[in-house]
Design an enzyme around this catalytic site. Structure first.
Site, short mmCIF file in Angstrom:
data_model
loop_
_atom_site.label_atom_id
_atom_site.label_comp_id
_atom_site.label_asym_id
_atom_site.label_seq_id
_atom_site.Cartn_x
_atom_site.Cartn_y
_atom_site.Cartn_z
N ASP A 183 -6.30 -22.43 -23.07
CA ASP A 183 -6.09 -23.41 -22.00
C ASP A 183 -5.27 -24.61 -22.48
O ASP A 183 -4.32 -25.05 -21.82
CB ASP A 183 -7.46 -23.87 -21.46
CG ASP A 183 -7.35 -24.65 -20.17
OD1 ASP A 183 -6.24 -25.06 -19.80
OD2 ASP A 183 -8.40 -24.88 -19.52
N ASP B 182 -7.14 -27.52 -18.19
CA ASP B 182 -7.25 -27.63 -16.73
C ASP B 182 -7.64 -26.32 -16.06
O ASP B 182 -7.55 -26.18 -14.84
CB ASP B 182 -5.90 -28.10 -16.16
CG ASP B 182 -4.75 -27.15 -16.53
OD1 ASP B 182 -4.98 -26.24 -17.35
OD2 ASP B 182 -3.64 -27.32 -16.00
N SER C 123 3.72 -6.23 -3.96
CA SER C 123 3.04 -4.98 -4.33
C SER C 123 3.97 -3.80 -4.07
O SER C 123 5.09 -3.79 -4.59
CB SER C 123 1.73 -4.87 -3.53
OG SER C 123 0.96 -3.79 -4.00
N ASP D 148 -2.90 -10.24 -12.54
CA ASP D 148 -2.77 -9.03 -11.72
C ASP D 148 -3.35 -7.84 -12.49
O ASP D 148 -2.94 -7.56 -13.62
CB ASP D 148 -1.28 -8.78 -11.42
CG ASP D 148 -1.04 -7.71 -10.37
OD1 ASP D 148 -1.77 -6.71 -10.35
OD2 ASP D 148 -0.09 -7.88 -9.57
N ASP E 29 -0.88 -25.53 -23.35
CA ASP E 29 0.16 -26.13 -22.51
C ASP E 29 0.01 -27.64 -22.40
O ASP E 29 0.72 -28.30 -21.63
CB ASP E 29 0.16 -25.50 -21.12
CG ASP E 29 -1.24 -25.49 -20.50
OD1 ASP E 29 -2.02 -26.43 -20.78
OD2 ASP E 29 -1.54 -24.55 -19.75
N HIS F 277 -3.54 -9.95 -7.79
CA HIS F 277 -2.47 -9.13 -7.23
C HIS F 277 -1.94 -9.72 -5.93
O HIS F 277 -2.59 -9.62 -4.90
CB HIS F 277 -2.97 -7.71 -7.01
CG HIS F 277 -1.90 -6.76 -6.57
ND1 HIS F 277 -0.71 -6.63 -7.25
CD2 HIS F 277 -1.82 -5.92 -5.51
CE1 HIS F 277 0.05 -5.73 -6.63
NE2 HIS F 277 -0.59 -5.30 -5.57
N GLY G 13 0.82 -1.21 0.00
CA GLY G 13 0.00 0.00 0.00
C GLY G 13 0.85 1.26 0.00
O GLY G 13 1.87 1.35 -0.68
CA LIG Z 1 -3.93 -25.41 -19.40
#
Ligand SMILES: [Ca+2]
Length: 563
Positions: free
Chosen positions: A278, A285, A204, A443, A281, A480, A120
């Site tokens: 998805d 999943d 952060s 993020d 790779d 984040h 912060g």
């Molecule tokens: Ca995947």
């Protein structure tokens, strides 16, 4: 500073531990030796016996084992020392300022120091546990001596400390520089020797502090744990206000920016990204490991359905697409110049964390920080209106004010907040120190693309490979610092110690989902279709986790390898 003579001897002996090189080839770096532990010799006496310039110790008291817990486990007995440095009265606002801190010194010490950098706008002394967020363990229970501070002002929600120029500098980089030698001397007074190894970490703004420390204090710390670094924080905050302006053009309720891009619509975008990315790779999943390939495969305008009639949650209007696309592709000023990074498409755009950062923060936090902590001249706190500032101030004016100086504010925010020459880490590298960076791909406030661009620059500055001393771990789906549909629980501190002190470079850091029953805290963004304890390897960039040939169990890290 007063240190007994015997301790001075111990400090000198400690310095010899830096000797020794291992390895060969043309990139051999020094191997730092492992820390050795010691026992706390005194606690309450530190309140009077420890003296250091510009420092007041206000209390030193013993804390019993179990008084604090982490993940349901008792944290061992330790000494809690509270104090402050550099008490003074501001010449700008007449208020009293100091750098408040606490240190927690374990009775059974592991020989290491951890500087806990907080998030912060700082302003409060967070409990010195040595980390936070969803970590499975933190530094204090592992035996580190830990410091935490308010970075030089009180008030974690009030940006008006920026009226005081010195408080700006302390928040930016000077508090850490002032606290570090004091903390090491206090450790020497408590244990009879300086820390063998020192680590600096946070997420952060704490990641920003860590990032700044590795460029400004490369000799003071042996390992830097850099989480989701807002290392160009003023620019990221202005980019987020750029986003607010964009959302405001399509918000159906002008006082609620979330009506520009509802939860259902955000889920629609995440689903569209998953549909394209998805399987890249090897595993369908719910996690997009190959972030880079996904950006080439996914097209926001083409792959998100466009509403043929009224907005219905399952599509975006053409006006929405026009407003939202530039937020992903990168904020720009009125001349079309991009001043912050793009944001990648990923699976976590609809988590609550993203809504907070995109719709609340630009109006209520980024605005005040830009105008009062970083802007020159600063805005007047008594009449400041955050939403009006964010939505009405031209981007060019914001950018100019964080780069400006005057006779009172003689260092600009872009100087005191940002790291110095961030791709030149030669001093750190050449003495054997290591850097581990992690950043959630979903993020919404600090872009993983900004961190990746820095890391690419670091690679270039080191002949194409920085992995001998610095590694970046992108965390798919993570928001984040934590949250998002992700495996967001991992212990990079232990991995960093193993690298610094034992030469074991991190290949794949095992991360777990925080589903039902998680001891540290349940992540509500974990999909119900996942095993509550799903695991994945986090891979050093540019490697990504891919499904092993023949593997079928999608819930375990054993089925994946970094390649
Ligand atoms: Ca995947």
């Amino acid at each position: 500073m007063t240190i007994p003579f015997a301790l001075r001897g111990a400090a000198v002996a400690c310095a010899t531990l830096f000797a020794g090189h291992v390895g060969g080839g043309d990139d051999a770096l020094p191997q730092l030796s492992a820390a050795t532990g010691a026992s706390l010799s005194s606690c309450t006496q530190l309140a009077t016996a420890f003296q250091f310039a510009n420092t007041t110790i206000t209390s030193a008291e013993s804390v019993l084992s179990g008084t604090l817990t982490w993940g349901g486990s008792a944290i061992g007995a330790h000494c809690l020392v509270k104090g402050e440095m550099y008490r003074r009265t501001s010449p700008q606002d007449g208020k009293s300022y100091a750098i408040g801190f606490e240190m927690r010194l374990p009775n059974a010490w592991n020989g290491r120091f951890f500087y806990q950098a907080n998030g912060g706008i700082d302003g409060s002394v967070a409990t010195a546990l040595g980390g936070g967020g969803p970590m499975p363990t933190t530094a204090l229970p592992q035996g580190f001596a830990v410091i935490s501070s308010d970075a030089g002002h009180s008030g974690s929600t009030d940006p008006s400390f920026g009226i005081d120029f010195q408080a700006r500098l302390d928040y930016g980089y000077q508090a850490a520089a002032k606290l570090t030698p004091m903390a090491k001397a206090l450790i020497a007074a408590a244990y009879g020797k300086l820390p063998d190894r020192s680590y600096f970490g946070g997420c952060s703004n704490g990641g920003r502090h860590s990032f700044v420390a590795m460029t400004r204090m490369p000799e003071e710390y042996d390992g830097y744990l850099v989480g989701a670094p807002g290392y160009r924080l003023p620019l990221a905050a202005i980019a987020n206000q750029f986003g607010a302006k964009q959302y405001a053009t399509v918000a159906t309720n002008p006082s609620d920016l979330s009506t520009a891009f509802t939860a259902a619509e955000r889920a629609t975008v995440s689903a569209a990204v998953l549909a394209k990315c998805d399987a890249l790779d090897g595993a369908t999943d719910g996690l997009i490991q190959d972030t880079t390939a996904c950006q080439a495969a996914f097209d926001f305008n083409r792959d998100v359905p466009t509403c043929s009639g009224a907005r219905a949650g399952s599509c975006l209007s053409a006006a929405q697409k026009a407003a939202i696309a530039p937020i992903f592709s990168g904020a720009f000023d009125g001349k079309g110049h991009r001043f912050y990074a793009s944001f990648p498409f990923d699976s976590g755009h609809n988590c609550a964390d993203s809504s907070y950062w995109e719709f609340f923060v630009p109006l209520m936090i980024d605005s005040g920080a830009t105008a009062m902590i970083w802007g020159v001249p600063p805005a007047v706190p008594a009449t400041f209106n955050g939403p009006a500032y964010a939505l009405s101030t031209p981007i060019e004016a914001m950018l100019a004010s964080v780069a400006a100086t005057n006779g009172t504010y003689t260092e600009s925010a872009l100087s005191f907040m940002l790291p110095v020459q961030p791709t030149n880490l030669a001093r750190l590298k050449n003495r054997g120190a290591k850097v581990m960076v992690y950043h959630g791909v979903s993020d919404a406030i600090f872009s993983v693309n900004d961190t990746t661009a820095w890391y690419e620059g670091l690679r270039t500055a080191n002949g194409g490979d920085a992995s001998t001393f610095a590694r970046l771990f992108r965390v798919p789906g993570m928001a984040h610092c934590a949250g998002g549909p992700s495996t967001d629980q991992f212990d990079m501190l232990t991995a960093l110690v193993d690298w610094v002190e034992r030469g074991q470079a991190p290949e794949g850091v095992i991360a777990h989902a925080r589903g039902a029953g998680n001891a540290v805290g349940v992540n509500r963004d974990v999909p119900s279709s996942w095993s509550p304890n799903r695991s994945r390897p986090l891979c050093p960039y540019p490697k990504v986790a891919r499904l092993k040939a023949g593997a079928t169990d999608l819930e375990t890290a054993d089925s994946f390898r970094c390649q």
